[in-house]
Motif scaffolding. Structure first.
Motif, mmCIF file in Angstrom:
data_model
loop_
_atom_site.group_PDB
_atom_site.id
_atom_site.type_symbol
_atom_site.label_atom_id
_atom_site.label_comp_id
_atom_site.label_asym_id
_atom_site.label_seq_id
_atom_site.Cartn_x
_atom_site.Cartn_y
_atom_site.Cartn_z
ATOM 1 N N ARG A 45 0.860 -1.190 0.000
ATOM 2 C CA ARG A 45 0.000 0.000 0.000
ATOM 3 C C ARG A 45 0.893 1.236 0.000
ATOM 4 N N ARG A 46 0.433 2.254 -0.733
ATOM 5 C CA ARG A 46 1.190 3.496 -0.848
ATOM 6 C C ARG A 46 0.767 4.445 0.273
ATOM 7 N N ILE A 47 1.761 4.899 1.043
ATOM 8 C CA ILE A 47 1.504 5.736 2.212
ATOM 9 C C ILE A 47 1.943 7.164 1.922
ATOM 10 N N ALA A 48 1.012 8.093 2.069
ATOM 11 C CA ALA A 48 1.285 9.510 1.824
ATOM 12 C C ALA A 48 1.763 10.184 3.108
ATOM 13 N N TYR A 49 2.711 11.095 2.948
ATOM 14 C CA TYR A 49 3.189 11.858 4.095
ATOM 15 C C TYR A 49 3.643 13.232 3.645
ATOM 16 N N GLU A 50 3.813 14.135 4.577
ATOM 17 C CA GLU A 50 4.397 15.439 4.315
ATOM 18 C C GLU A 50 5.442 15.710 5.375
ATOM 19 N N SER A 51 6.548 16.274 4.963
ATOM 20 C CA SER A 51 7.616 16.572 5.910
ATOM 21 C C SER A 51 8.207 17.941 5.616
ATOM 22 N N ARG A 52 8.780 18.518 6.634
ATOM 23 C CA ARG A 52 9.454 19.814 6.501
ATOM 24 C C ARG A 52 10.802 19.726 7.178
ATOM 25 N N ASP A 53 11.830 20.237 6.515
ATOM 26 C CA ASP A 53 13.158 20.249 7.110
ATOM 27 C C ASP A 53 13.249 21.380 8.127
ATOM 28 N N GLY A 54 14.143 21.233 9.067
ATOM 29 C CA GLY A 54 14.341 22.242 10.100
ATOM 30 C C GLY A 54 15.237 21.699 11.186
ATOM 31 N N GLU A 55 15.281 22.425 12.277
ATOM 32 C CA GLU A 55 16.084 21.983 13.414
ATOM 33 C C GLU A 55 15.370 20.847 14.150
ATOM 34 N N GLY A 56 16.154 20.135 14.964
ATOM 35 C CA GLY A 56 15.568 19.085 15.791
ATOM 36 C C GLY A 56 15.215 19.616 17.164
ATOM 37 N N PRO A 57 14.378 18.907 17.890
ATOM 38 C CA PRO A 57 13.737 17.655 17.482
ATOM 39 C C PRO A 57 12.583 17.887 16.514
ATOM 40 N N ALA A 58 12.287 16.871 15.714
ATOM 41 C CA ALA A 58 11.187 16.945 14.762
ATOM 42 C C ALA A 58 9.875 16.613 15.462
ATOM 43 N N LEU A 59 8.831 17.354 15.122
ATOM 44 C CA LEU A 59 7.490 17.064 15.637
ATOM 45 C C LEU A 59 6.790 16.147 14.634
#
Length: 268
Positions: free
Chosen positions: A20-34
């Motif tokens: 199954r194909r799983i959609a996601y969205e991500s944004r780069d930045g400093e850690g920690p990641a939310l």
């Protein structure tokens, strides 16, 4: 304020008929990641998910959110979903899209997914470090602890005869489906059977007027967590959504407190 764009992506989890194909969205930045983990039948475009991603952008933090299979923009049939499948998908997105220590923000069933991800990470001793948990109206083990005791004989027979239970939803015109496979798989993924070693701070926000997850369930969860590093906030008039402006402000402060704690501890 971080101006890095949020990037849409997808990946395939599983093989053959289980792919199954799983959609996601991500944004780069400093850690920690939310990292947002939604609830049963929720998607990554919900009010709390959108608010969390804006919070990350405003503070220059990395972020990630996804839709489980059968939810939102992801492929697969909802009726095929189980806790194991959704944990597998969340773990795959975490590995592919998050290259920094993560704070998992799990709403309702998403809290169950978050706790299973922590257990997997600790067992594997590798992968994305999880440095904080923010659990909103947490519903770990909901099939066993919240649903099964309430099933009527007729509902139990419906599960046997049809393989699923169809119930009216307070949040959608479409009924909510609970499959026999979900109950069986839930029993194999229980987390509230003994101590839950998270290895990181945990914050729980729970409405006392929640019709779906009684606040006592959150307190029961606390009894399975380490005695230090756990913060519980009970919202006296809070419902299951926790999406009012004052609820969102509370979530925002809790998330930023966990970010600060991770940085102070040198884990992010």
């Amino acid at each position: 304020m971080d101006t890095a764009p949020e990037i849409s992506g997808s990946l395939v989890v599983g093989s053959g008929e289980a792919a199954r194909r799983i959609a996601y969205e991500s944004r780069d930045g400093e850690g920690p990641a939310l990292v947002w983990l939604g609830g049963y039948r929720s998607d990554m475009r919900g009010t709390k998910a959108e608010h969390l991603c804006r919070l990350a952008a405003e503070n220059g933090l990395a972020s990630c959110r996804l839709d489980y299979s059968g939810h939102g923009e992801s492929g697969g049939r909802f009726e095929d979903g189980t806790i194991s499948r959704w944990v597998e998908e969340a773990a795959a997105v975490l590995a592919a899209a998050v290259d920094k220590p993560a704070i998992l923000v799990g709403s309702s069933m998403g809290a169950w997914i978050a706790l299973r991800l922590v257990q997997r990470a600790r067992a594997a001793r590798g992968g994305t470090p999880i440095v904080g948990l923010l659990l909103l109206a947490p519903a770990p083990d909901f099939t066993r602890r919240l649903m099964e005791p309430q099933l009527t004989p007729a509902q139990r027979q419906e599960l046997v005869d049809n393989g699923f239970l169809s119930e009216p939803s307070a949040y959608s015109d479409a009924p909510t489906i609970y499959t026999q496979a979900l109950f069986a798989d839930g029993a194999a993924n229980l987390v509230m059977e003994g101590p839950i070693e998270t290895g990181c701070p945990v914050t729980i926000i729970q409405g006392m007027a929640d019709p779906d997850v009684p606040f006592q369930h959150a307190l029961d969860l606390v009894s399975h967590l380490p005695s230090d590093g756990v913060v519980v906030t009970l919202v006296r008039d809070g419902d299951h959504r926790l999406s009012r402006p004052r609820d969102l402000q509370l979530i925002e402060r809790a998330a930023l407190d966990l970010v600060a704690a991770a940085r102070d501890a040198g884990t992010a």
